[in-house]
Design a protein around this motif. Structure first.
Motif: not given
Length: 262
Positions: A45-54, A113-120, A256-258
């Motif tokens: 969740h962190k990688a695909f949101t605040s870390d900007g992996v897209q 994952i829904c809970e982590l994403e604030g039920n978006r 690992i995120l690399a």
């Protein structure tokens, strides 16, 4: 005594996809009770949101019929290509994609994952979204120079492999080769997400024991840069007192995120 390496032929003949999922990935399975799912989902969740992996295309390389790690990627990529070594696992994934009766229920993972994403998204919405994003299920073998042979996959923006290389490789040299093999399908500047087990030597499925290559943090910190990556994150989850009677021998997990060097 060191575990004997499990051959490809044994996996093809003896691996039971449904038994694996019901043993390890159901709501009361080991992956939930030992914290693996929460650890992976939080880091994904962190990688695909605040870390900007897209990006446009995410390529998933697996040996097990696992989809949990793909849910957090739904809103970050236009399409997902998932691959698997075993025909029975590919059939299991196809069954889920077609929403067939008897397909594995990933609702416990979706709820988290829904809970982590604030039920978006609601759980049914997230499930439908992942089904739409997965464009195909291909055969892969990380020990081959081209893991998708005979197909040639254009380089992708992100490569994910979870609980795969240490189960597919007999030793650390083979692990390095496998990492280089899959890296050939990733764009320069693209993201690698590598998730796996620490200190795991084997796991049980029914009455059969399967080999696992034991990995440690020091080896990973060394090999990832040697294979052409800059490590952005290396998180570990250490199990303080592993159950000696557990059906899987392990000390913890890593995330690992690399980023692939230009």
């Amino acid at each position: 005594m060191e575990s004997e390496v499990t051959s490809h032929e044994t996996y093809q003949k003896c691996f039971n996809s449904k038994l694996f999922l019901n043993t390890y990935f159901c709501e009361n399975g080991i992956a939930f009770t030992n914290g693996y799912i929460k650890f992976v989902m939080e880091n994904m969740h962190k990688a695909f949101t605040s870390d900007g992996v897209q990006g446009d295309t995410l390529l998933d390389i697996c040996i097990f019929p696992i989809l949990s790690h793909l849910y957090p990627a739904c809103n970050s990529f236009k399409e997902i290509i998932t691959t698997n070594f075993l025909e029975q696992n590919r059939q299991e994934i196809e069954s889920w994609l077609k929403n067939e009766k008897g397909a594995f229920d990933w609702s416990a993972t979706m709820k988290l994952i829904c809970e982590l994403e604030g039920n978006r998204d609601t759980e049914p919405e997230l499930e439908a979204k992942l089904r739409k994003k997965i464009k195909c299920v291909l055969k892969s073998d990380v020990t081959q120079n081209n893991p998708l042979d005979p197909l040639v996959q254009p380089a992708v923006d992100c490569l994910i492999t979870c609980l795969c290389l240490e189960f597919a490789c007999k030793d650390k040299d083979t692990f390095c080769c496998a990492l280089n093999n899959i890296s050939s399908m990733l764009k320069q500047g693209g993201y690698l997400i590598l998730v796996g087990a620490l200190g795991c030597t084997d796991y049980m499925l029914g009455e059969r024991k399967f080999f696992t290559l034991s990995l440690d943090k020091e080896f990973l910190e060394k090999v990832i840069p040697e294979c052409g990556y800059d490590i952005l994150q290396l998180q570990t989850l250490i199990i303080p007192n592993p159950d000696p009677q557990s059906i899987a021998t392990y000390k913890g997990y890593f995330f690992i995120l690399a980023r692939k060097q230009a």
